[in-house]
Design an enzyme around this catalytic site. Structure first.
Site, PDB file in Angstrom:
ATOM      1  N   GLU B  89      11.550 101.723  50.382  1.00 58.62           N
ATOM      2  CA  GLU B  89      11.848 100.321  50.060  1.00 58.62           C
ATOM      3  C   GLU B  89      10.599  99.455  50.039  1.00 58.62           C
ATOM      4  OE1 GLU B  89      13.711 102.221  51.944  1.00 58.62           O
ATOM      5  OE2 GLU B  89      15.705 102.127  51.055  1.00 58.62           O
ATOM      6  N   HIS B 158      23.855  98.825  59.330  1.00 55.34           N
ATOM      7  CA  HIS B 158      24.167  98.895  57.909  1.00 55.34           C
ATOM      8  C   HIS B 158      25.011  97.723  57.414  1.00 55.34           C
ATOM      9  CE1 HIS B 158      22.422 102.770  57.874  1.00 55.34           C
ATOM     10  NE2 HIS B 158      22.996 103.188  56.775  1.00 55.34           N
TER      11      HIS B 158
END
Ligand SMILES: Cc1ncc(C[n+]2csc(CCOP(=O)(O)OP(=O)(O)O)c2C)c(N)n1
Ligand SMILES: [Mg+2]
Lengths: 346, 357
Positions: B89, B158
């Protein structure tokens, strides 16, 4: 690393040895390195007088790296570096007046007084900045390389960073991407032995930095003497050609040394005077000066004249920048968005 | 006003709201389109229009998108414009920003914004600050899009609702659509925008259907939309929270005849303060709804602005409905307890307007 790559790199190195800089190039590099050093000596003085704020990282000792490598860069090539960026900007051709103005936080500065020492930018010269989060600009370099490839251009990215930055995750993600996508990037790790006060040996599990990217990311590594301007030029020229040839990225471990502290407030307890003196014997400017004298291209008189001219150039630019007015307070709202949409002010 | 074409009926009227299955969307008009299809269309149209636009992210190409938003795009545009990345990322966020500095217009997909956190330096330092620190020499025309919001029992790491974290940062723009129509029009604008735009989607909404015009259209960033008009109380919401707010408004109308106005912000930065203030001036009451946390949340910011700008028009304090101030739990009943549902929003509205049966 595969056999083909190894062969390509051998060819690259052989080619680099055949490159011979011209006398006018050598003279120009001598002038540039002297300019960088005098510029920075002036910076140090102003900083001590508390006229320059923020962090200020001097490049003194490393001048040959920027000058030699950027001599191999075309105007269309992209340059991006870390916060120790004075030398790269000057070697790229940015006038020292907007650089001084930036250090003084003036709107005439190369970043309009918004960046300071660590964030020099020059769009016109494809100078994509000094960046102050260690390692964070290396992924940006992959984006520049991506854009070059996307547009099928012949340009190359020159991406500079320190030995310390090689221990950042950003470095590894970026190098994997560069290797994976075969991006045209010359990665130049300026190994000046230290990240702040931490020696490479105390920071890197593998201290032979040139070995860290070949097997890991398919990006061949070579080392080069960063205290030797012509050597820097030769290797960078060959490396850039390697990238222009569609071979992907290359990694250069540039062996160099900084004479000053990490920043302006560094008591330098982590190294000895002897160690510093050892490197200063190989001073890149002194070395090139000797070579030019030996070749009959310079003599004491010419050197004096050149130094005086540069001194004058530095003083004039400095004086002019210092006289410039501070930015308007309303400038804080500028250059945040393309079209400011009514910032919230209470 | 586009909200009028939808009718959202809470499935469960006992007050036990669950995140994904508490609504069905009744189709009223054709053509209807899924939220994810609207996003896909927006990207495809913009990529056809401008060769500098490309999509990059994890699993966006060969896999057709982790949530199938980019379905078919690889086949349409090829691997140089629909690009799979490694799980990096920080790396690919930075790649996008660098490419934007060089003049391209990347769309970077994060599988979810929960994962963007390992690249957060790129997001909050490089994307919003390079224009500024370069004195305006470099623009960063980039869109980061992906899921923000608690998913289906994914537990604490998450389940980030990233809205407030991003909105905090000057130099970023934050867009959170609540309908397929808005999603398409806003995403097209975001792609054409010369600043970094964060486009926050919601897993629970990808399958939602709504009417999307066939002809080309774009929607401006920073303009709220009144999704339901009313005179009794202003509810400020966005994204998935807006759907909850609409359901609560509908319920209060059916049960008690309350006329709740739902202001869908659509974009958190720029923020359409005008529309909020105007509505509050009319109703005299204000409730904010968000799935993020209350502390330093977007609702807190709205409450501050409302009391600064129209204290005299308020007949009660601005009330905030948000997730409880705890990490997102895994257990479904716990999760439903933490994330605000229709019941909690309805209760807050009743409390705000001093409603007594
Ligand atoms: C992410 C991050 N961590 C720490 C710092 C503080 N810091 C600035 S420079 C530096 C050392 C970097 O060393 P190196 O990469 O070798 O570059 P050099 O200073 O030697 O040119 C550190 C730790 C920072 N700027 N960014
Ligand atoms: Mg170092």
């Amino acid at each position: 690393m595969g056999k083909t790559k190894e062969r390509q790199v051998t060819t690259m190195v052989e080619q680099s040895q055949r490159i011979e800089p011209s006398p006018s190039q050598l003279l120009d590099w001598y002038r540039q390195m002297t300019l960088i050093r005098q510029f920075e000596l002036r910076c140090a003085q102003s900083y001590q007088q508390q006229k320059i704020g923020g962090f200020c990282h001097l490049y003194i000792g490393q001048e040959a790296v920027a000058v030699g490598s950027l001599a191999a860069a075309r105007p269309s090539d992209y340059i991006i570096t870390a916060y120790r960026d004075h030398g790269h900007a000057i070697a790229r051709g940015t006038d020292i007046y907007p650089l001084f103005a930036e250090l003084y936080g003036k709107s005439t500065g190369c970043s309009h007084g918004k960046g300071g020492s660590m964030h020099f930018f020059d769009r016109e010269r494809n100078f994509f900045g000094g960046h102050a989060i260690v390692g964070a600009h290396i992924p940006l370099a992959t984006g520049l390389g991506w854009a070059i490839k996307y547009r099928r251009q012949e340009s190359v990215v020159f991406c500079y960073f320190g030995d310390g930055a090689m221990n950042q995750g950003a470095f590894h993600e970026a190098l994997n991407l560069a290797g994976l996508f075969k991006l045209p990037i010359v990665f130049l790790a300026e190994n000046n032995c230290y990240g702040m006060g931490t020696h490479v040996q105390r920071a890197s599990a593998v201290t032979d930095l040139k070995l860290r990217t070949g097997d890991a990311y398919g990006i061949p590594g070579k080392d080069v003497d960063g205290m030797d301007c012509p050597a820097m030029y030769r290797m960078s020229q060959a490396a850039a050609e390697y990238c222009r040839g569609g071979n992907g990225s290359i990694f250069l471990e540039v062996k160099t040394y900084r004479y000053r502290g990490h920043s302006m407030s560094d008591p330098q307890k982590y190294r000895t005077k002897e160690e510093l003196a050892q490197y200063q014997r190989y001073d890149p400017i002194g070395r090139l000066e000797k070579q030019l004298k030996d070749q009959g291209l310079l003599d004491e008189k010419k050197i004096d004249a050149l130094h005086q001219a540069i001194h004058k150039q530095v003083e004039e630019a400095h004086h002019r920048a210092e006289q410039d007015p501070d930015p308007e307070l309303d400038d804080v709202w500028r250059d945040i968005y393309a079209n400011p949409f009514g910032p919230y002010r209470s | 006003m586009y909200g009028a074409i939808f009718m959202r009926i809470p499935l469960d009227r006992t007050g036990r709201d669950s995140l994904q299955d508490d609504y069905v969307l009744r189709r009223m008009f054709m053509p209807m389109m899924q939220f994810r299809e609207a996003l896909n269309q927006a990207m495809c149209e913009e990529m056809q229009r401008d060769a500098d636009v490309f999509l990059i992210g994890e699993e966006v190409a060969e896999y057709d998108g982790a949530y199938k938003v980019s379905q078919g795009m690889l086949a349409k545009f090829g691997p140089t414009r629909v690009v799979d990345t490694p799980i990096s990322e920080c790396g690919f966020a930075g790649l996008g920003i660098g490419a934007a500095m060089a003049g391209l217009r990347p769309i970077v997909e994060f599988m979810t914004f929960s994962f963007s956190l390992v690249g957060f330096d790129q997001i909050v330092n490089n994307a919003p600050k390079i224009r500024h620190m370069s004195g305006g020499q470099f623009k960063i025309p980039i869109v980061f899009r992906g899921i923000s919001g608690p998913g289906q029992q994914l537990a604490a790491t998450h389940s980030w609702t990233i809205d407030a974290l991003l909105t905090h940062v000057p130099g970023l723009k934050v867009v959170v659509p609540s309908t397929p129509h808005d999603a398409k029009g806003l995403l097209k604008t975001a792609i054409r925008d010369d600043d970094p735009v964060f486009f926050l989607e919601n897993e629970a909404m990808y399958g939602n259907r709504g009417e999307v015009p066939e002809q080309e259209y774009v929607l401006p960033l920073g303009r709220a939309d009144i999704k339901r008009a009313g005179t009794d109380c202003t509810v400020v919401a966005w994204g998935h929270g807006c759907l909850t707010a609409l359901a609560a408004a509908e319920r209060l109308n059916q049960l008690h005849g309350l006329a709740v106005e739902v202001v869908d912000l659509r974009s958190l930065r720029p923020l359409d303060e005008e529309s909020i203030i105007q509505s509050v001036r009319k109703t005299g009451y204000c409730v904010t709804v968000e799935e993020g946390y209350p502390t330093c949340g977007v609702g807190a910011e709205i409450a501050a602005r409302v009391q600064e700008k129209c204290l005299d028009d308020l007949d009660n304090a601005v009330l905030r409905v948000a997730s409880l101030d705890v990490p997102m739990p895994y257990s479904k009943p716990l999760l439903n307890h933490v994330v605000p549902g229709v019941e909690r929003v309805a209760e807050a509205i009743k409390q705000a307007v001093y409603f007594r049966v």
